[in-house]
Design an enzyme around this catalytic site. Sequence first.
Site, PDB file in Angstrom:
ATOM      1  N   LYS A   6      -6.125  -0.488  -0.221  1.00  0.00           N
ATOM      2  CA  LYS A   6      -5.675  -0.234   1.160  1.00  0.00           C
ATOM      3  C   LYS A   6      -6.584  -0.831   2.243  1.00  0.00           C
ATOM      4  CE  LYS A   6      -3.121   4.067   0.549  1.00  0.00           C
ATOM      5  NZ  LYS A   6      -2.998   5.440   1.036  1.00  0.00           N
ATOM      6  N   ASN A  57      -0.980   0.702   4.247  1.00  0.00           N
ATOM      7  CA  ASN A  57      -0.230   1.108   3.043  1.00  0.00           C
ATOM      8  C   ASN A  57       1.153   0.461   2.959  1.00  0.00           C
ATOM      9  OD1 ASN A  57       1.349   2.593   4.819  1.00  0.00           O
ATOM     10  ND2 ASN A  57       1.475   4.359   3.471  1.00  0.00           N
ATOM     11  N   ASP A  72       0.869   6.723   6.281  1.00  0.00           N
ATOM     12  CA  ASP A  72       0.371   7.967   5.668  1.00  0.00           C
ATOM     13  C   ASP A  72       0.347   9.128   6.663  1.00  0.00           C
ATOM     14  OD1 ASP A  72       0.008   6.953   3.127  1.00  0.00           O
ATOM     15  OD2 ASP A  72      -2.047   6.299   3.515  1.00  0.00           O
ATOM     16  N   LEU A 128      -2.185  18.172  -0.105  1.00  0.00           N
ATOM     17  CA  LEU A 128      -1.763  16.784  -0.315  1.00  0.00           C
ATOM     18  C   LEU A 128      -1.567  16.438  -1.789  1.00  0.00           C
ATOM     19  CD1 LEU A 128      -2.192  16.468   2.689  1.00  0.00           C
ATOM     20  CD2 LEU A 128      -3.506  14.414   2.292  1.00  0.00           C
ATOM     21  N   TYR A 159       0.118  16.227  -5.112  1.00  0.00           N
ATOM     22  CA  TYR A 159       1.564  16.317  -5.348  1.00  0.00           C
ATOM     23  C   TYR A 159       1.948  16.344  -6.811  1.00  0.00           C
ATOM     24  CZ  TYR A 159       1.025  11.311  -6.076  1.00  0.00           C
ATOM     25  OH  TYR A 159       0.603  10.101  -6.538  1.00  0.00           O
ATOM     26  N   GLY A 167       2.068  18.014  -1.492  1.00  0.00           N
ATOM     27  CA  GLY A 167       2.113  16.693  -0.870  1.00  0.00           C
ATOM     28  C   GLY A 167       3.281  15.810  -1.253  1.00  0.00           C
TER      29      GLY A 167
END
Length: 277
Positions: A66, A87, A102, A218, A220, A240
């Site tokens: 990133k 991203n 994000d 966050l 997930y 997330g």
Amino acid sequence: MTRLYGVMGYPIEHSLSPCMHQAAYTALGIDAVYAPFAVDPKQLGKQLKALWDLGVCGLNVTVPLKQAVLKYVDEVDETAQVMGAVNTLVRTKDKVLGYNTDGIGFRKGLESLGWKAKKQEAVVLGAGGAARAVLWELAKVRGIRIVVANRTESKAKSLVRWIKVQNPQVDITVSSLKDLDLEESRLLVNTTTVGMKAKDKSIVSAKALHENLYVYDLVYNRKTELIKQAVKAGCTAGGGETMLVHQGAEAFRLWFKKKPSVAVMQSALESALKKGR
Ligand code: ATR
């Protein structure tokens, strides 16, 4: 002609983005394919050029590329610039544009739980790249009071210095994880990686959680200990996956200039997560 999109990272085989995006294309009858690309950070320039030469129209970018990818982008939007991370890449006729979805993914994911932006105290756990995106969004909320708590306090302090440069008005302080008091807080966001492994214990005391708190984790890939404890304590809690869906939906919008079905993307993600659990 079938258009090609994808996600690049290293490793990439566990990415859930392909199933989410492909489902969105199918639902809208878009003739496109979304594929995962393992791009070695050491070969980034060369391999990215190969992807563009192949005719790829857009890419999501994930860990650990990133930041490094910034070098290969012609223009970045404000968020990607401030974040120092991209991203989503959009290929135009003669340029590569970089975005960071994000933060907006976090905000929309949190709002999907029913959370509303208003004057309140919000606690952010962690001080890495994910915390940066979360802080950037939360700092936009008028009247918000933010507390950052991180295992390594110096990193929390440095993140606070960073956000104050971006937004000098923001009311933000650092707390140690041990003394975390959530009585006055209305939002708790976990941006740390704690919870990703099944054995991970929550870094917040269950006693500190209360029913006036929104808890957003966050992580997930599983229901974390924090989320389980939050539900028990009567909090409104969520993981997330909604952030993942919304950051993906924003990338879709940048590529196709229209909104995808978030419900379709979410359902594809949930099925993939169930298979993986
Ligand atoms: P990301 O880019 O996903 O935010 P990161 O930059 O590696 O990932 O940040 C990971 C975060 O999780 C950091 O805030 C880290 O705390 P430190 O700054 O002290 O390293 C936090 N973290 C990771 N493992 C942890 C643990 N066992 N207990 C508490 N915090 C942890």
